[in-house]
Write a protein that holds these residues in place. Structure first.
Motif, PDB file in Angstrom:
ATOM      1  N   PRO A   1       0.816  -1.223   0.000  1.00 33.00           N
ATOM      2  CA  PRO A   1       0.000   0.000   0.000  1.00 33.00           C
ATOM      3  C   PRO A   1       0.853   1.278   0.000  1.00 33.00           C
ATOM      4  N   VAL A   2       2.004   1.235   0.667  1.00 34.92           N
ATOM      5  CA  VAL A   2       2.909   2.390   0.663  1.00 34.92           C
ATOM      6  C   VAL A   2       3.443   2.623  -0.748  1.00 34.92           C
TER       7      VAL A   2
ATOM      8  N   ASP B   1       1.930   1.741  -3.518  1.00 35.13           N
ATOM      9  CA  ASP B   1       0.804   2.260  -4.294  1.00 35.13           C
ATOM     10  C   ASP B   1       0.613   3.759  -4.049  1.00 35.13           C
ATOM     11  N   ASP B   2       0.728   4.168  -2.797  1.00 31.43           N
ATOM     12  CA  ASP B   2       0.588   5.593  -2.471  1.00 31.43           C
ATOM     13  C   ASP B   2       1.689   6.411  -3.146  1.00 31.43           C
ATOM     14  N   PHE B   3       2.903   5.888  -3.166  1.00 35.62           N
ATOM     15  CA  PHE B   3       3.996   6.583  -3.855  1.00 35.62           C
ATOM     16  C   PHE B   3       3.720   6.704  -5.347  1.00 35.62           C
ATOM     17  N   ASP B   4       3.167   5.638  -5.947  1.00 41.10           N
ATOM     18  CA  ASP B   4       2.832   5.694  -7.375  1.00 41.10           C
ATOM     19  C   ASP B   4       1.804   6.800  -7.639  1.00 41.10           C
ATOM     20  N   ARG B   5       0.767   6.869  -6.811  1.00 41.23           N
ATOM     21  CA  ARG B   5      -0.255   7.904  -6.985  1.00 41.23           C
ATOM     22  C   ARG B   5       0.320   9.299  -6.733  1.00 41.23           C
ATOM     23  N   ALA B   6       1.183   9.408  -5.713  1.00 44.77           N
ATOM     24  CA  ALA B   6       1.800  10.706  -5.408  1.00 44.77           C
ATOM     25  C   ALA B   6       2.695  11.157  -6.552  1.00 44.77           C
TER      26      ALA B   6
ATOM     27  N   GLU C   1       0.635  12.736  -9.311  1.00 38.94           N
ATOM     28  CA  GLU C   1       0.141  14.069  -8.966  1.00 38.94           C
ATOM     29  C   GLU C   1       1.278  15.096  -8.906  1.00 38.94           C
TER      30      GLU C   1
ATOM     31  N   HIS D   1      10.909   7.292  -4.284  1.00 39.75           N
ATOM     32  CA  HIS D   1      10.077   6.264  -4.925  1.00 39.75           C
ATOM     33  C   HIS D   1      10.949   5.170  -5.541  1.00 39.75           C
TER      34      HIS D   1
ATOM     35  N   GLU E   1      -5.429  -1.780  -9.972  1.00 40.29           N
ATOM     36  CA  GLU E   1      -4.372  -1.901  -8.969  1.00 40.29           C
ATOM     37  C   GLU E   1      -3.336  -2.907  -9.470  1.00 40.29           C
TER      38      GLU E   1
END
Length: 192
Positions: free
Chosen positions: A95-96, A98-103, A106, A123, A173
């Motif tokens: 999940p961390v 995944d959050d880095f990928d989304r960040a 953006e 990342h 995902e």
């Protein structure tokens, strides 16, 4: 234990009986479960020891083979354990990632180059650390044929084109595997 008299009628000893008794010099009589007498050859001491040795040798060989199988089985289990020992930690880190990928997506919209470089470095460092521990991304893209063994369909939508019927329309995902084992299936949308 040699028996000289086989017949129940002992009062009637003839020369026939004594000749038969002489033939039984190397033979013994034993009673079976029904009470009947059976003639069994008496073994010499050497033959008895040879039989005992053969039995013990057979037991030893069986025990040795069983132990070898045990060693192979535990060795294989140990190797499998080492391969997947990091699985729980890696699953917790996904999940961390995944959050880095989304960040990263953006932040790339931003004009601040230093911020982009900093987040990109962190990342990449996280990804390379997880890859060094055996984590691999399951390669799946929109347009690939859907395979339930490799991906998890979370929904089906009408296919935008005939080419995408029964194929993956979107990857929601990412999926990851540890060695040959998939630890998280990619979540996809399938065209209907």
């Amino acid at each position: 234990m040699k028996f000289k008299n086989i017949f129940k009628n002992k009062s009637n000893m003839t020369t026939e009986n004594t000749e038969f008794d002489q033939e039984l010099d190397d033979v013994t009589l034993e009673k079976n479960a029904n009470g009947e007498q059976l003639i069994v050859e008496e073994l010499s001491v050497e033959e008895q020891l040879a039989q005992d040795l053969a039995k013990e040798k057979d037991k030893f060989l069986r025990l040795f083979a069983e132990f070898e199988n045990y060693k192979k089985r535990t060795s294989k289990e140990r190797i499998d354990l080492f391969k997947t020992a990091n699985q729980e930690v890696l699953l917790a880190m996904l999940p961390v990632l995944d959050d880095f990928d989304r960040a990263a997506v953006e932040i790339n919209k931003s004009d601040d180059e230093n911020l982009k470089k900093g987040v990109e470095l962190i990342h990449e460092k996280l990804k390379s650390t997880l890859v060094s521990k055996g984590l691999e991304q399951v390669e799946i893209q929109a347009g690939d044929a859907f395979n339930a063994d490799v991906a998890e369909a979370i929904t089906q939508i009408p296919a935008p084109s005939d080419k995408l019927k029964g194929k993956i329309v979107d990857v929601i995902e990412k999926g990851y595997k540890l060695g040959d084992k998939i630890i998280r299936f990619p979540k996809v949308v399938v065209g209907n």
